[in-house]
Design a protein around this motif. Structure first.
Motif, mmCIF file in Angstrom:
data_model
loop_
_atom_site.group_PDB
_atom_site.id
_atom_site.type_symbol
_atom_site.label_atom_id
_atom_site.label_comp_id
_atom_site.label_asym_id
_atom_site.label_seq_id
_atom_site.Cartn_x
_atom_site.Cartn_y
_atom_site.Cartn_z
ATOM 1 N N ARG A 30 2.661 -11.069 -5.552
ATOM 2 C CA ARG A 30 2.817 -10.248 -4.723
ATOM 3 C C ARG A 30 2.228 -8.749 -5.071
ATOM 4 O O ARG A 30 3.024 -8.651 -5.863
ATOM 5 C CB ARG A 30 3.945 -10.753 -4.174
ATOM 6 N N PRO A 31 1.800 -7.629 -3.582
ATOM 7 C CA PRO A 31 1.340 -6.466 -4.666
ATOM 8 C C PRO A 31 2.581 -5.581 -4.936
ATOM 9 O O PRO A 31 3.410 -5.798 -4.075
ATOM 10 C CB PRO A 31 0.122 -6.284 -3.834
ATOM 11 N N ASN A 32 1.866 -4.551 -5.272
ATOM 12 C CA ASN A 32 3.228 -3.514 -5.712
ATOM 13 C C ASN A 32 2.970 -2.271 -4.553
ATOM 14 O O ASN A 32 4.786 -2.747 -3.725
ATOM 15 C CB ASN A 32 3.411 -2.771 -6.556
ATOM 16 N N ALA A 33 2.035 -2.322 -3.530
ATOM 17 C CA ALA A 33 1.467 -1.414 -2.695
ATOM 18 C C ALA A 33 0.805 -2.042 -2.604
ATOM 19 O O ALA A 33 -0.748 -2.678 -2.838
ATOM 20 C CB ALA A 33 1.984 -0.390 -3.207
ATOM 21 N N MET A 34 0.042 -1.584 -0.762
ATOM 22 C CA MET A 34 -1.093 -1.627 0.245
ATOM 23 C C MET A 34 -0.798 -0.365 0.950
ATOM 24 O O MET A 34 0.069 0.420 0.760
ATOM 25 C CB MET A 34 -1.019 -2.816 0.873
ATOM 26 N N GLY A 35 -2.586 0.050 1.267
ATOM 27 C CA GLY A 35 -3.111 1.571 1.726
ATOM 28 C C GLY A 35 -3.530 1.575 2.833
ATOM 29 O O GLY A 35 -4.639 0.506 2.642
ATOM 30 N N TRP A 36 -4.290 2.691 3.131
ATOM 31 C CA TRP A 36 -5.491 2.891 3.634
ATOM 32 C C TRP A 36 -5.388 4.215 3.062
ATOM 33 O O TRP A 36 -4.289 5.557 2.837
ATOM 34 C CB TRP A 36 -4.808 3.235 4.944
ATOM 35 N N TYR A 37 -6.846 4.182 3.310
ATOM 36 C CA TYR A 37 -7.522 5.737 2.584
ATOM 37 C C TYR A 37 -8.313 6.254 3.283
ATOM 38 O O TYR A 37 -8.842 5.018 4.404
ATOM 39 C CB TYR A 37 -7.691 5.657 1.414
ATOM 40 N N ARG A 38 -9.052 7.476 3.745
ATOM 41 C CA ARG A 38 -10.056 7.867 4.736
ATOM 42 C C ARG A 38 -11.130 8.611 4.092
ATOM 43 O O ARG A 38 -11.042 9.327 2.845
ATOM 44 C CB ARG A 38 -9.418 7.900 6.074
ATOM 45 N N GLN A 39 -12.056 8.401 4.340
ATOM 46 C CA GLN A 39 -12.813 9.916 3.961
ATOM 47 C C GLN A 39 -14.561 9.612 4.824
ATOM 48 O O GLN A 39 -14.634 8.906 5.428
ATOM 49 C CB GLN A 39 -14.525 8.406 2.407
ATOM 50 N N ALA A 40 -14.087 10.954 4.999
ATOM 51 C CA ALA A 40 -15.339 11.651 6.236
ATOM 52 C C ALA A 40 -16.007 12.253 5.702
ATOM 53 O O ALA A 40 -16.138 12.295 4.037
ATOM 54 C CB ALA A 40 -14.735 13.148 6.308
ATOM 55 N N PRO A 41 -17.397 12.277 6.170
ATOM 56 C CA PRO A 41 -18.776 12.677 5.218
ATOM 57 C C PRO A 41 -18.764 13.831 4.956
ATOM 58 O O PRO A 41 -18.081 15.384 5.546
ATOM 59 C CB PRO A 41 -19.656 13.409 6.697
ATOM 60 N N ASP A 72 1.975 -7.575 6.397
ATOM 61 C CA ASP A 72 2.683 -8.860 6.690
ATOM 62 C C ASP A 72 2.912 -9.105 5.816
ATOM 63 O O ASP A 72 2.199 -9.691 5.109
ATOM 64 C CB ASP A 72 1.570 -9.861 7.747
ATOM 65 N N TYR A 73 4.421 -9.766 5.013
ATOM 66 C CA TYR A 73 4.550 -9.887 3.928
ATOM 67 C C TYR A 73 3.955 -11.402 3.222
ATOM 68 O O TYR A 73 3.246 -11.828 2.358
ATOM 69 C CB TYR A 73 5.541 -9.848 3.362
ATOM 70 N N ALA A 74 3.836 -12.421 4.289
ATOM 71 C CA ALA A 74 3.591 -13.567 3.719
ATOM 72 C C ALA A 74 2.047 -13.633 3.878
ATOM 73 O O ALA A 74 1.668 -14.619 3.205
ATOM 74 C CB ALA A 74 3.987 -14.663 5.287
ATOM 75 N N SER A 75 1.504 -13.015 4.692
ATOM 76 C CA SER A 75 -0.116 -13.120 4.592
ATOM 77 C C SER A 75 -0.271 -12.103 3.805
ATOM 78 O O SER A 75 -1.882 -12.040 3.786
ATOM 79 C CB SER A 75 -0.772 -12.858 5.801
ATOM 80 N N VAL A 76 -0.267 -10.866 3.443
ATOM 81 C CA VAL A 76 -0.022 -9.600 2.639
ATOM 82 C C VAL A 76 -1.623 -9.517 3.636
ATOM 83 O O VAL A 76 -2.435 -8.489 2.999
ATOM 84 C CB VAL A 76 -0.494 -10.075 0.947
ATOM 85 N N SER A 77 -1.187 -8.554 4.887
ATOM 86 C CA SER A 77 -1.807 -7.932 5.703
ATOM 87 C C SER A 77 -1.382 -6.937 5.985
ATOM 88 O O SER A 77 0.013 -7.106 5.617
ATOM 89 C CB SER A 77 -2.202 -8.829 6.772
ATOM 90 N N THR A 99 -2.318 -3.963 -7.160
ATOM 91 C CA THR A 99 -1.562 -5.255 -7.518
ATOM 92 C C THR A 99 -0.375 -5.322 -8.804
ATOM 93 O O THR A 99 -0.031 -4.536 -9.682
ATOM 94 C CB THR A 99 -2.310 -6.288 -7.995
ATOM 95 N N ASN A 100 1.043 -6.354 -8.622
ATOM 96 C CA ASN A 100 1.687 -6.358 -9.964
ATOM 97 C C ASN A 100 1.196 -6.164 -11.204
ATOM 98 O O ASN A 100 1.749 -6.159 -12.092
ATOM 99 C CB ASN A 100 3.039 -6.767 -9.306
ATOM 100 N N TYR A 101 -0.487 -6.461 -11.184
ATOM 101 C CA TYR A 101 -0.773 -6.482 -12.412
ATOM 102 C C TYR A 101 -1.905 -5.651 -13.434
ATOM 103 O O TYR A 101 -2.307 -5.517 -14.025
ATOM 104 C CB TYR A 101 -0.743 -8.108 -12.585
#
Length: 116
Positions: A30-41, A72-77, A99-101
């Motif tokens: 299991r990861p520690n966290a997931m996120g979304w980032y963005r980059q504009a031109p 979704d914790y089951a699929s880590v999506s 990740t947790n590593y």
């Protein structure tokens, strides 16, 4: 090796909505966290939203009240619901897994264009 694949980007009119998805494969723990980032031109990549494995969320001020991150914790999506989109939201959106590593993985990005 973790692989992240984003989908759901596209062209939308101002005021419209999109839902981004990020599917993970090769996950060994299991990861520690997931996120979304963005980059504009011409701009630096910036944080949009993150979610920890415990469900704690964090949002950039510019998207608070308009975007919602979920996992979704089951699929880590991880998902990003985006409402009331403006042209300033136009960017390539990247999924990230912490990740947790100690490793950090990124997806290849999905383009979101907000234009009339």
């Amino acid at each position: 090796q973790v692989q992240l694949v984003e989908s759901g980007g596209g062209l939308v009119q101002p005021g419209g909505s999109l839902r981004l998805s990020c599917a993970a494969s090769g996950v060994i723990s299991r990861p520690n966290a997931m996120g979304w980032y963005r980059q504009a031109p011409g701009k630096e990549r910036e944080l949009v939203a993150t979610i920890t494995i415990g469900g704690r969320t964090n949002y950039a001020d510019s998207v608070k009240g308009r975007f919602a991150i979920s996992m979704d914790y089951a699929s880590v999506s991880v998902y990003l619901r985006m409402d009331s989109l403006t042209p300033e939201d136009t960017a390539v959106y990247y999924c990230r897994q912490d990740t947790n590593y100690g490793a950090i993985y990124w997806g290849q990005g999905t383009q979101v264009t907000v234009s009339s």
